[in-house]
Design a protein around this motif. Structure first.
Motif, PDB file in Angstrom:
ATOM      1  N   GLU A  56       0.814  -1.226   0.000  1.00 26.48           N
ATOM      2  CA  GLU A  56       0.000   0.000   0.000  1.00 26.48           C
ATOM      3  C   GLU A  56       0.848   1.278   0.000  1.00 26.48           C
ATOM      4  OE1 GLU A  56      -3.769  -1.771   2.600  1.00 26.48           O
ATOM      5  OE2 GLU A  56      -3.427   0.380   2.411  1.00 26.48           O
ATOM      6  N   GLY A  57       1.861   1.318  -0.819  1.00 28.79           N
ATOM      7  CA  GLY A  57       2.681   2.524  -0.947  1.00 28.79           C
ATOM      8  C   GLY A  57       3.805   2.603   0.066  1.00 28.79           C
ATOM      9  N   PHE A  58       3.828   1.686   1.039  1.00 28.06           N
ATOM     10  CA  PHE A  58       4.950   1.640   1.988  1.00 28.06           C
ATOM     11  C   PHE A  58       6.066   0.785   1.366  1.00 28.06           C
ATOM     12  CE2 PHE A  58       3.413   3.589   5.921  1.00 28.06           C
ATOM     13  CZ  PHE A  58       2.055   3.693   5.652  1.00 28.06           C
ATOM     14  N   THR A  59       7.324   1.150   1.633  1.00 25.37           N
ATOM     15  CA  THR A  59       8.444   0.412   1.013  1.00 25.37           C
ATOM     16  C   THR A  59       8.851  -0.788   1.870  1.00 25.37           C
ATOM     17  OG1 THR A  59      10.126   1.673   2.215  1.00 25.37           O
ATOM     18  CG2 THR A  59       9.360   2.588   0.101  1.00 25.37           C
ATOM     19  N   SER A  60       9.715  -1.645   1.300  1.00 24.74           N
ATOM     20  CA  SER A  60      10.201  -2.831   2.032  1.00 24.74           C
ATOM     21  C   SER A  60      10.896  -2.400   3.327  1.00 24.74           C
ATOM     22  CB  SER A  60      11.159  -3.631   1.148  1.00 24.74           C
ATOM     23  OG  SER A  60      12.206  -2.778   0.674  1.00 24.74           O
ATOM     24  N   GLU A  61      11.669  -1.332   3.259  1.00 24.33           N
ATOM     25  CA  GLU A  61      12.377  -0.857   4.468  1.00 24.33           C
ATOM     26  C   GLU A  61      11.363  -0.399   5.519  1.00 24.33           C
ATOM     27  OE1 GLU A  61      15.542  -1.114   4.791  1.00 24.33           O
ATOM     28  OE2 GLU A  61      16.188   0.254   6.356  1.00 24.33           O
ATOM     29  N   GLU A  62      10.290   0.252   5.090  1.00 22.46           N
ATOM     30  CA  GLU A  62       9.286   0.786   6.024  1.00 22.46           C
ATOM     31  C   GLU A  62       8.485  -0.346   6.668  1.00 22.46           C
ATOM     32  OE1 GLU A  62       7.524   3.447   3.190  1.00 22.46           O
ATOM     33  OE2 GLU A  62       8.908   5.073   3.730  1.00 22.46           O
ATOM     34  N   MET A  63       8.236  -1.422   5.939  1.00 22.18           N
ATOM     35  CA  MET A  63       7.452  -2.536   6.497  1.00 22.18           C
ATOM     36  C   MET A  63       8.283  -3.370   7.479  1.00 22.18           C
ATOM     37  SD  MET A  63       4.576  -1.904   5.407  1.00 22.18           S
ATOM     38  CE  MET A  63       3.767  -3.298   6.218  1.00 22.18           C
ATOM     39  N   LYS A  64       9.637  -3.233   7.399  1.00 21.19           N
ATOM     40  CA  LYS A  64      10.485  -4.023   8.300  1.00 21.19           C
ATOM     41  C   LYS A  64      10.212  -3.678   9.759  1.00 21.19           C
ATOM     42  CE  LYS A  64      14.264  -4.673   4.982  1.00 21.19           C
ATOM     43  NZ  LYS A  64      15.596  -4.206   4.535  1.00 21.19           N
ATOM     44  N   LEU A  65       9.981  -2.375  10.031  1.00 16.71           N
ATOM     45  CA  LEU A  65       9.813  -1.993  11.447  1.00 16.71           C
ATOM     46  C   LEU A  65       8.564  -2.668  12.016  1.00 16.71           C
ATOM     47  CD1 LEU A  65      11.073  -0.485  13.731  1.00 16.71           C
ATOM     48  CD2 LEU A  65       9.829   1.566  13.059  1.00 16.71           C
ATOM     49  N   GLN A  66       7.481  -2.697  11.232  1.00 22.51           N
ATOM     50  CA  GLN A  66       6.265  -3.376  11.715  1.00 22.51           C
ATOM     51  C   GLN A  66       6.526  -4.881  11.843  1.00 22.51           C
ATOM     52  OE1 GLN A  66       2.099  -3.034   9.837  1.00 22.51           O
ATOM     53  NE2 GLN A  66       2.755  -5.106   9.233  1.00 22.51           N
ATOM     54  N   ASN A  67       7.000  -5.493  10.758  1.00 22.66           N
ATOM     55  CA  ASN A  67       7.087  -6.961  10.741  1.00 22.66           C
ATOM     56  C   ASN A  67       8.130  -7.493  11.714  1.00 22.66           C
ATOM     57  OD1 ASN A  67       5.121  -6.903   8.776  1.00 22.66           O
ATOM     58  ND2 ASN A  67       6.600  -6.918   7.081  1.00 22.66           N
ATOM     59  N   GLU A  68       9.286  -6.819  11.782  1.00 22.60           N
ATOM     60  CA  GLU A  68      10.339  -7.274  12.702  1.00 22.60           C
ATOM     61  C   GLU A  68       9.991  -6.881  14.137  1.00 22.60           C
ATOM     62  OE1 GLU A  68      13.771  -6.541   9.279  1.00 22.60           O
ATOM     63  OE2 GLU A  68      14.181  -5.948  11.327  1.00 22.60           O
ATOM     64  N   GLY A  69       9.383  -5.684  14.300  1.00 15.83           N
ATOM     65  CA  GLY A  69       9.009  -5.231  15.651  1.00 15.83           C
ATOM     66  C   GLY A  69       8.016  -6.179  16.293  1.00 15.83           C
ATOM     67  N   ARG A  70       7.045  -6.641  15.522  1.00 21.48           N
ATOM     68  CA  ARG A  70       6.041  -7.578  16.053  1.00 21.48           C
ATOM     69  C   ARG A  70       6.719  -8.863  16.536  1.00 21.48           C
ATOM     70  NH1 ARG A  70       1.106  -7.133  11.543  1.00 21.48           N
ATOM     71  NH2 ARG A  70       0.252  -5.152  12.333  1.00 21.48           N
ATOM     72  N   LYS A  71       7.697  -9.348  15.763  1.00 22.03           N
ATOM     73  CA  LYS A  71       8.349 -10.623  16.099  1.00 22.03           C
ATOM     74  C   LYS A  71       9.279 -10.446  17.291  1.00 22.03           C
ATOM     75  CE  LYS A  71      11.132 -14.351  14.070  1.00 22.03           C
ATOM     76  NZ  LYS A  71      11.690 -14.935  12.819  1.00 22.03           N
ATOM     77  N   ILE A  72      10.077  -9.400  17.316  1.00 19.96           N
ATOM     78  CA  ILE A  72      11.077  -9.220  18.391  1.00 19.96           C
ATOM     79  C   ILE A  72      10.401  -8.963  19.737  1.00 19.96           C
ATOM     80  CG2 ILE A  72      12.921  -7.672  19.230  1.00 19.96           C
ATOM     81  CD1 ILE A  72      13.482  -7.150  16.140  1.00 19.96           C
ATOM     82  N   MET A  73       9.358  -8.132  19.740  1.00 19.18           N
ATOM     83  CA  MET A  73       8.701  -7.762  21.014  1.00 19.18           C
ATOM     84  C   MET A  73       7.538  -8.685  21.336  1.00 19.18           C
ATOM     85  SD  MET A  73       8.926  -3.591  21.121  1.00 19.18           S
ATOM     86  CE  MET A  73       7.874  -3.248  19.691  1.00 19.18           C
ATOM     87  N   HIS A  74       7.305  -9.685  20.449  1.00 18.85           N
ATOM     88  CA  HIS A  74       6.178 -10.631  20.637  1.00 18.85           C
ATOM     89  C   HIS A  74       4.865  -9.861  20.761  1.00 18.85           C
ATOM     90  CE1 HIS A  74       8.935 -14.069  21.207  1.00 18.85           C
ATOM     91  NE2 HIS A  74       9.705 -13.195  21.832  1.00 18.85           N
TER      92      HIS A  74
END
Ligand code: 2RA
Length: 340
Positions: free
Chosen positions: A205-223
């Motif tokens: 949705e217009g967000f880049t791969s780098e921008e989606m990393k914070l959501q996707n990795e943040g969810r996994k790291i912080m559970h």
């Protein structure tokens, strides 16, 4: 016990820093292998463990290796690290290849060190902007439960490796001499005295791969599978520290005083937050000040006055070295967790 350690991508900015971090963190290196592309094979590198001849990165190079520090890109990671695991090595991989794989822990030691021990041979090092943003976010989450992050990043040229840093230095030199700029190679456009509001390709949705990393990795790291993140990643004319402006929303009340107290006590964080300080270096974090050290500096801590719930929002600014804590330092910290 001493370990045989191999660095893959040993000649790049992150690989070179990993070598320095092994010495700084007094990693028990019994034998060191430096692996890189065939064009670098044969070069001799002076290291704290003697002169080491660079070998071409290939499966058989991992025979007898205990720990692999991966500083290569995704396709090398996918091709070689499963092979290294088959040969008995444990891999700490700085590429994006395995970060979201359910069988691969994704670790920031200050946040989820225990996850590192539950591995099947590969542990992933998070993206630099993820590490730098989450180290200060985590103590605030522990206090009041983060539900949402609004982030703008100001990412250094070092994110594009040595070529990116050299290109920026060359452009700055040209500007200083009033010379014609060379055509951009590492970035989409000239970076000196400019901003490039895209890092990575369009992903969602217009967000880049780098921008989606914070959501996707943040969810996994912080559970936090329901964590909501809106991130804008911008390339800025800075050499090697990333900066981030972060606004957090919480599920429980948190006062400004509580936030500042938690940040001041947080592992991996240095609170630099005094607008009245005599020196600018004591007022707020600046990327030049955070370069070539391992702490994430946090400042401009304030209550989010745009949040309708008075005590449910905090905004802050942070800076951290992209090559060190954003990549190499974090990877070696994970390797130390494994051997300890
Ligand atoms: C960048 N985080 O800054 C990406 C890759 N290092 O370009």
């Amino acid at each position: 016990k001493m370990y045989t350690v191999a660095i893959v991508g040993a000649t790049g900015a992150v690989g070179t820093q990993m070598l320095a971090c092994l010495e700084e963190q007094q990693f028990p290196v019994g034998n060191l292998k430096l692996l890189a592309s065939p064009r670098s094979a044969g070069k001799v590198i002076e290291t704290p463990w003697g002169a080491v001849t660079i070998e071409a990165a290939a499966s058989e190079a991992f025979d007898g290796v205990d720990i692999v520090l991966g500083a290569a890109d995704d396709d090398v990671a996918l091709a070689l690290y499963p092979e290294a695991v088959k040969r008995g090595a444990v891999v700490v991989d700085n590429s994006h290849a395995f970060r979201l794989d359910p069988d691969v822990p994704l670790v920031v030691p200050e946040i989820n060190a225990a996850d590192a021990l539950d591995h099947k041979g590969i542990i992933a090092n998070p993206n630099c902007a993820t590490i730098i943003g989450l180290v200060p976010t985590w103590p605030l989450h522990q206090l009041a439960g983060v539900t949402r992050m609004i982030v703008s990043t100001y990412q250094a040229a070092s994110g594009a490796g040595v070529p990116g840093m050299r290109e920026l230095e060359e452009q700055i030199g040209c500007m200083g001499r009033g010379e014609e700029m060379p055509a951009p190679r590492a970035f989409a456009a000239q970076l000196a005295s400019n901003l490039i509001p895209q890092i990575g390709g369009e992903k969602f949705e217009g967000f880049t791969s780098e921008e989606m990393k914070l959501q996707n990795e943040g969810r996994k790291i912080m559970h936090l599978p329901n964590l909501r993140v809106n991130c804008t990643c911008v390339r800025v004319p800075v050499l090697r520290s990333h900066s981030e402006s972060i606004t957090l929303e919480f599920e429980r009340d948190i006062t400004l005083e509580q936030a500042r107290e938690a940040l001041a006590a947080a592992p991996g964080v240095k609170l630099v937050d005094d607008l009245d300080a005599q020196s600018p270096h004591d007022r707020w974090p600046m990327p030049l000040d955070t370069s070539d050290q391992d702490l994430i500096w946090v400042g401009r801590v304030r209550r989010d006055i745009s949040n309708p719930d008075e005590l449910r929002g905090i905004t802050f600014w942070c800076c951290g070295d992209q090559i060190r804590k954003g990549a190499a330092t974090n990877a070696v910290q994970i390797a130390k967790l494994l051997v300890e």
